[in-house]
Write an enzyme that holds these catalytic residues in place. Structure first.
Site, PDB file in Angstrom:
ATOM      1  N   GLY A 131      45.401  80.349  73.395  1.00 55.24           N
ATOM      2  CA  GLY A 131      46.429  79.488  73.447  1.00 55.24           C
ATOM      3  C   GLY A 131      45.934  77.991  73.502  1.00 55.24           C
ATOM      4  O   GLY A 131      45.409  77.403  72.595  1.00 55.24           O
ATOM      5  N   GLU A 367      51.995  72.441  70.856  1.00 56.76           N
ATOM      6  CA  GLU A 367      51.000  71.577  70.426  1.00 56.76           C
ATOM      7  C   GLU A 367      50.228  70.769  71.534  1.00 56.76           C
ATOM      8  O   GLU A 367      49.598  69.741  71.628  1.00 56.76           O
ATOM      9  CB  GLU A 367      51.633  70.552  69.527  1.00 56.76           C
TER      10      GLU A 367
END
Ligand SMILES: Cc1cc2nc3c(=O)[nH]c(=O)nc-3n(C[C@H](O)[C@H](O)[C@H](O)COP(=O)(O)OP(=O)(O)OC[C@H]3O[C@@H](n4cnc5c(N)ncnc54)[C@H](O)[C@@H]3O)c2cc1C
Length: 385
Positions: A131, A367
């Site tokens: 991630g 993001e």
């Protein structure tokens, strides 16, 4: 930097606000309740050309600058954060990716349908074990004859299953570490592409989020996006643009929280007077409005610098991360305050502010989490000194 919007930017903001008020806002609560993809909103946005905001005119786009794009995302998020993230990923991460790294053939093949909104784009970087540490992706792409063969699993993909085109990051040479990652254009219809069930989320419920799986997916050689081995660099550069979009989403949510709070504070009477008369409430409104203006300046500056950087080949990741960090944190804080100002009614779906609070949390996560934004800012500071 000029603090005044140009006439074109003012026009685009006004037009987006009108569309958001008329078409998107009235449907937001229902889409959220049903966790249903907001097709009506996307179609309305496509009709006005917003799905092609960042695409060059020759492919049917608006060729809007980053600040104009920011203004539109802000207005759409004011109406519905779920719709805004679909629009944001499509424009900031996907069309922008084609624009910056696509070959002429790739642009001609894919940009017209993306710009018209006939096809939605998705960006597939995150994996179960990668991630924040995007360099740790495990999806592989092996060259076999005249094609690449992709295997792996992406998670949390916005518009997964809905999108027709995916920019997928995969390892092409593990021995090279982050320099062994490349980007590919993958169509939904390619054999071996499949999707997991939709995630049940806390907020932005009507955006679709799911796993995207690749099993021996054959991708034509010409669908390599950018140069082999430059995928990691491209993924981060694309996130510069995406993070401005998340900053814009934060502004929209905060503005919606402020608008609702002012209205409610004037209407709600306690102790024989509107709660807006109490200094405790006034201070919350003042803090909310001040943080919103500060966030707006940071986000607009980031958009302005992003465009400058494209002209001068310079990246402004520090300023962009500052904008995303500050704006998303403020949006979370003040959507909670909006619920507080509404008291018990804030906790009830009908008043809409609980949705703003639920929608805001993800701004601090996707993001790049807030912690990762701080790492970007700090590493830039340490390099500068
Ligand atoms: C609704 C939603 C939509 C999304 N859409 C997309 C999409 O379209 N495409 C896509 O590719 N991804 C998407 N994502 C994934 C998103 O970008 C990741 O969830 C995010 O980058 C964080 O990764 P992670 O969830 O694996 O958390 P982790 O990286 O496991 O982080 C867990 C915690 O550890 C912290 N942490 C990690 N590393 C450090 C460090 N070095 N220092 C300090 N703290 C650290 C993090 O900040 C976080 O608090 C989406 C996620 C969500 C929830």
């Amino acid at each position: 930097m000029n603090f005044y919007l140009t006439e074109d930017q003012q026009f685009i903001r006004k037009a987006a606000r009108e569309l958001a008020s008329k078409e998107i806002r009235p449907r937001a609560a229902e889409f959220d309740k049903k966790a249903e993809f907001p097709w009506d909103n996307i179609k309305a946005l496509a009709e006005y050309g917003y799905l092609g905001m960042t695409a060059p005119e020759e492919y049917g786009g608006m060729d809007a600058d980053a600040l104009s794009h920011t203004l539109v995302i802000e207005q759409v998020a004011w109406a519905d954060a779920s719709t805004a993230v679909v629009l944001e990923v499509h424009n900031s991460l996907v069309i922008e990716g084609f624009k910056r790294w696509g070959t002429l053939e790739q642009k001609e093949k894919y940009l017209p349908s993306l710009a018209s909104g006939e096809v939605i784009g998705a960006y597939a970087l995150t994996e179960p074990n990668a991630g924040s540490d995007a360099a740790g992706i495990e999806t592989t792409a092996k060259k076999q004859g005249d094609k690449w063969v992709l295997n792996g699993r992406k998670v949390f993909i916005t518009s997964g299953g809905i999108a027709g085109i995916y920019i997928v990051f995969a390892v092409t040479d593990r021995s090279l570490g982050k320099r062994g990652i490349s980007a590919f254009i993958v169509e939904k219809e390619f054999e071996g592409v499949s999707f997991g069930p939709l995630e049940e989320k806390m907020g932005i419920k009507s955006s679709a989020t799911c796993d995207v799986l690749f099993e021996d997916v054959e991708v034509p050689l010409e669908n390599l996006l950018g140069n082999e081995g430059e995928g990691y660099k491209m993924a981060l550069a694309a996130l510069d643009s995406g993070r401005i979009g998340i900053g814009a989403q934060s502004l929209g949510l905060m503005q919606a929280a402020l608008d609702a709070s002012i209205k409610y504070a004037k209407e709600r009477n306690q102790f024989g007077q509107p709660i807006a008369n109490f200094q405790g409430i006034q201070w919350k409104l003042a803090d909310m409005a001040t943080d919103l203006e500060a966030a707006r300046l940071l986000v607009y500056q980031a958009a302005f610098l992003y465009d400058e950087g494209l002209k001068t080949n310079k990246r402004y990741s520090k300023e962009i991360s500052m904008a995303k960090l500050f704006a998303s944190r403020a949006a979370m804080k003040h959507t909670i305050e909006a619920v507080q100002i509404h008291g018990g009614y804030g906790y009830i779906r009908e008043y809409g502010v609980e949705r703003l609070m639920r929608d805001a949390k993800v701004l601090e996560i996707y993001e790049g989490t807030s912690e990762i934004q701080k790492l970007v800012i700090a590493s830039s500071l340490l390099q500068e000194s």
